[in-house]
Design a protein around this motif. Structure first.
Motif, short mmCIF file in Angstrom:
data_model
loop_
_atom_site.label_atom_id
_atom_site.label_comp_id
_atom_site.label_asym_id
_atom_site.label_seq_id
_atom_site.Cartn_x
_atom_site.Cartn_y
_atom_site.Cartn_z
N ILE A 34 0.85 -1.19 0.00
CA ILE A 34 0.00 0.00 0.00
C ILE A 34 0.89 1.24 0.00
N ASP A 35 0.78 2.04 -1.04
CA ASP A 35 1.59 3.26 -1.19
C ASP A 35 0.68 4.46 -0.96
N ILE A 36 0.82 5.12 0.19
CA ILE A 36 -0.15 6.17 0.55
C ILE A 36 0.32 7.58 0.23
N HIS A 37 1.52 7.72 -0.34
CA HIS A 37 1.92 9.05 -0.83
C HIS A 37 2.66 8.89 -2.14
N ILE A 46 -9.63 10.49 0.48
CA ILE A 46 -9.47 10.04 1.87
C ILE A 46 -8.47 10.87 2.67
N CYS A 47 -7.81 11.86 2.05
CA CYS A 47 -6.90 12.71 2.83
C CYS A 47 -6.67 14.02 2.09
N LEU A 48 -6.09 14.97 2.81
CA LEU A 48 -5.62 16.21 2.18
C LEU A 48 -4.18 15.99 1.76
N GLY A 49 -3.90 16.18 0.49
CA GLY A 49 -2.56 15.96 -0.03
C GLY A 49 -1.55 16.93 0.55
N GLU A 50 -0.29 16.66 0.28
CA GLU A 50 0.81 17.37 0.94
C GLU A 50 0.65 18.88 0.88
N PHE A 75 -7.10 5.46 -4.40
CA PHE A 75 -7.77 6.47 -3.59
C PHE A 75 -7.10 7.81 -3.88
N GLN A 76 -7.75 8.89 -3.49
CA GLN A 76 -7.24 10.20 -3.87
C GLN A 76 -6.97 11.08 -2.66
N ALA A 77 -5.91 11.85 -2.78
CA ALA A 77 -5.61 12.94 -1.87
C ALA A 77 -6.01 14.24 -2.55
N ILE A 78 -6.64 15.12 -1.82
CA ILE A 78 -7.00 16.42 -2.39
C ILE A 78 -5.71 17.21 -2.61
N PRO A 79 -5.40 17.62 -3.83
CA PRO A 79 -4.21 18.46 -4.02
C PRO A 79 -4.39 19.79 -3.27
N SER A 80 -3.59 19.97 -2.23
CA SER A 80 -3.78 21.13 -1.36
C SER A 80 -3.00 22.35 -1.82
#
Length: 570
Positions: free
Chosen positions: A61-64, A154-158, A118-123
């Motif tokens: 699982i690669d989460i970033h 599922i998360c806010l990106g970096e 899954f997606q991180a919101i590009p912050s």
């Protein structure tokens, strides 16, 4: 009862104890149905795989990570990642977002893949602010609010804007963070925190950000974890020194392994599996390395249906022939065996027409590449960037050059021109700067794969070669080009948004490898030629970078004049 699959007599990874035990694993309807020491008479199976002397672990699982770093769309990436045992990723698509905004994200992910994406919101689109860099797209509070409704988010990106996060309560990034905290209370907030420690680290973490994936160093690793950060180790941070700290301090619970960026040519050889092997070779026990590539990332992202081998969990599994060398035998996604990725060049999906015509801006002439001095001085003191050979950090030095007929005369054996041209047709900015000793032969390098704004960046010690590279990038509508003595010697076309290709990965990987080789032939030195060059324009990476607005001190987010003498500047 009859189940779909029985994996028999494998050494199964026991997540709770971090050890292997011989077990029988029953799979039904894409999930793990039962794990037992002995075969159960009441459970028959339509298919039995004899896995004696093999090791069964959860899917990686690669989460970033950023799919665009592989320069391919998600459907191509899915086939290759699965082959390497990666069954789930959390993708931060801020590269395509910087080019086409929310519309770019929607079009990029508008495809079904076997890989769970899954997606991180590009912050951070842009990575800093529009007055510091020009981008094609912008992700603001309204766009974040829309993405929070998407089931795959599922998360806010970096979050990368250090000053905006730490010291500007009304900044856009602070507004985005607060909106996420108010509307998705438990959602992880991901950070980008390079070389920030002590009080500055405390100021940054007051925002609520709880992870860091940037370059880690052993003398500060424990400090960051004790400050509440979940550490995500990318390749350059997987060192014997860092792994020793992780083992000695028993810190596996507070960290995971990630990739962040895997270039197209590197993806031909591996993905997160390569970082697992590297971690083992650097001193992590295989059990801890597996734990940090399966369970801890799943827990970080609340992916509670995967990350361990237990009843009810998704049957994402990897059979290993050898756990020490992490030699992959077979990959299962939802209980179905994954076949080798195919070299496909047909049935490419269509993107909007403007995605293939995204490199704009005026044609530059030979004179555009001159650095002119508007004074009567016979010499001028200027700022020049210096770069690392191994990493992506930069510094700056002051150097004196002669002036002839109003033009700076460089020592082209020791310095290069470095330009960034805005390519979205908004301003046509052209920032001029200098960099020390990147090339030893006469030529130029140009790319639109320039983090994170993806404007057109050009570097060289020969203006005619720079002009040729500029022209070729426009003809290709994006990509990487290397020119030597005025002749194009290597290129990797990226015509989709200027950062992607829909060609088979084997084709892109070979092209990119040729670009690397050509850069080396020009004398460009770095452990990762592509990433180090592309991040010369990244204004959130220490310490001095160039955007289309000029030369920037990235920590202070202030622009520095190229000339030390203010009266000499253009």
């Amino acid at each position: 009862m009859k189940v779909d699959l029985l994996i028999k007599d494998a050494f199964v990874f026991q997540t709770v104890q971090r050890k292997f035990s011989k077990k029988q694993v029953y799979i039904h309807n894409g999930k793990i149905y039962r794990v037992s020491t002995n075969q159960i008479a009441e459970l028959a199976a339509y298919q039995i795989i004899q896995a004696e002397n093999q090791y069964l672990i959860p899917g990686l699982i690669d989460i970033h990570m950023h799919i665009e770093s592989s320069m391919i769309p998600p459907e191509t990436f899915s086939e290759w990642a699965l082959m390497y045992g990666v069954t789930t990723v959390v993708a931060d698509a801020h590269e395509i977002a910087n080019v086409f905004g929310l519309d770019g994200i929607k079009n990029f992910f508008n495809v079904d893949t076997k890989l769970d994406i899954f997606q991180a919101i590009p912050s951070s689109v842009p990575s800093t602010r529009p007055d510091l860099e020009t981008t094609g797209g912008l992700i603001g509070v309204a766009e974040v609010a829309e993405m929070l409704k998407w089931s795959k988010v599922i998360c806010l990106g970096e979050a990368m804007d250090f000053r905006g996060i730490s010291y500007e309560p009304d900044s856009l990034i602070q507004q985005i963070i607060r909106h996420c905290q108010e509307n998705r209370i438990t959602m992880p907030l991901e950070g980008h925190i390079p070389k920030i420690y002590d009080q500055e680290l405390a100021d940054f973490l007051a925002s609520g950000i709880t992870s860091d994936h940037t370059h880690q160093f052993p003398n500060h690793l424990l400090e960051k974890i004790e400050a509440g950060l979940f550490i995500q180790f990318q390749k350059k941070s997987i060192t014997p020194e860092n792994m020793k700290v992780m083992m000695n301090e028993n810190l596996a619970e507070f960290a995971c392994l990630i990739t962040d960026d895997v270039m197209a040519d590197d993806l031909l050889k591996g993905h997160l599996d390569g970082n697992v092997r590297l971690a083992i070779s650097c001193g992590l026990s295989p059990e801890v390395a597996i734990y940090m590539a399966t369970y801890t990332p799943a827990r970080r992202m609340s992916l509670n249906d995967r990350g361990m081998i237990a009843p009810g969990k998704q049957a994402d599994l990897v059979l290993l022939n050898n756990v020490e060398t992490f030699e992959i035998s077979t990959v299962f996604k939802k209980g179905i065996k994954i076949e080798k990725a195919k070299n496909k060049s047909d049935n490419k999906r269509s993107f909007p027409a403007e995605y293939y015509q995204s490199v704009h801006g005026r044609k530059l002439t030979r004179e555009d590449f001159d650095i002119r001095v508007f004074s009567d001085a016979s010499s001028v003191l200027v700022r020049a960037i210096t770069k690392e050979v191994l990493g992506t950090f930069t510094d700056i030095e002051e150097v004196e050059f002669p002036v002839k007929e109003g033009k700076v005369k460089l020592d082209l054996n020791r310095y290069c021109y470095l330009y960034v041209q805005e390519r979205y047709g908004k301003t046509d900015n052209l920032a001029r700067s200098l960099i020390k000793q990147p090339l030893s032969k006469k030529g130029a390098i140009a790319t639109t794969w320039a983090h994170d704004h993806h404007n057109l960046m050009m570097m060289g010690n020969d203006p005619l070669s720079i002009q040729k590279a500029h022209e070729r990038i426009h003809q290709l509508q994006g990509g990487y080009v290397v020119v030597q003595e005025g002749q194009v010697v290597a290129e990797c076309p990226l015509p989709l948004a200027g950062i992607l290709s829909q060609e088979p990965l084997e084709v892109i990987g070979q092209q990119l490898q040729q670009v690397r080789h050509a850069m080396q032939q020009l004398g460009y030195e770095n452990a990762n030629e592509i990433m180090s060059f592309s991040t010369l324009s990244l204004p959130v990476s220490p310490a001095y970078k160039v955007t289309d607005k000029g030369l920037m001190d990235t920590k202070r987010q202030t622009f520095l004049p190229l000339f030390i003498d203010e009266g000499a500047k253009k």
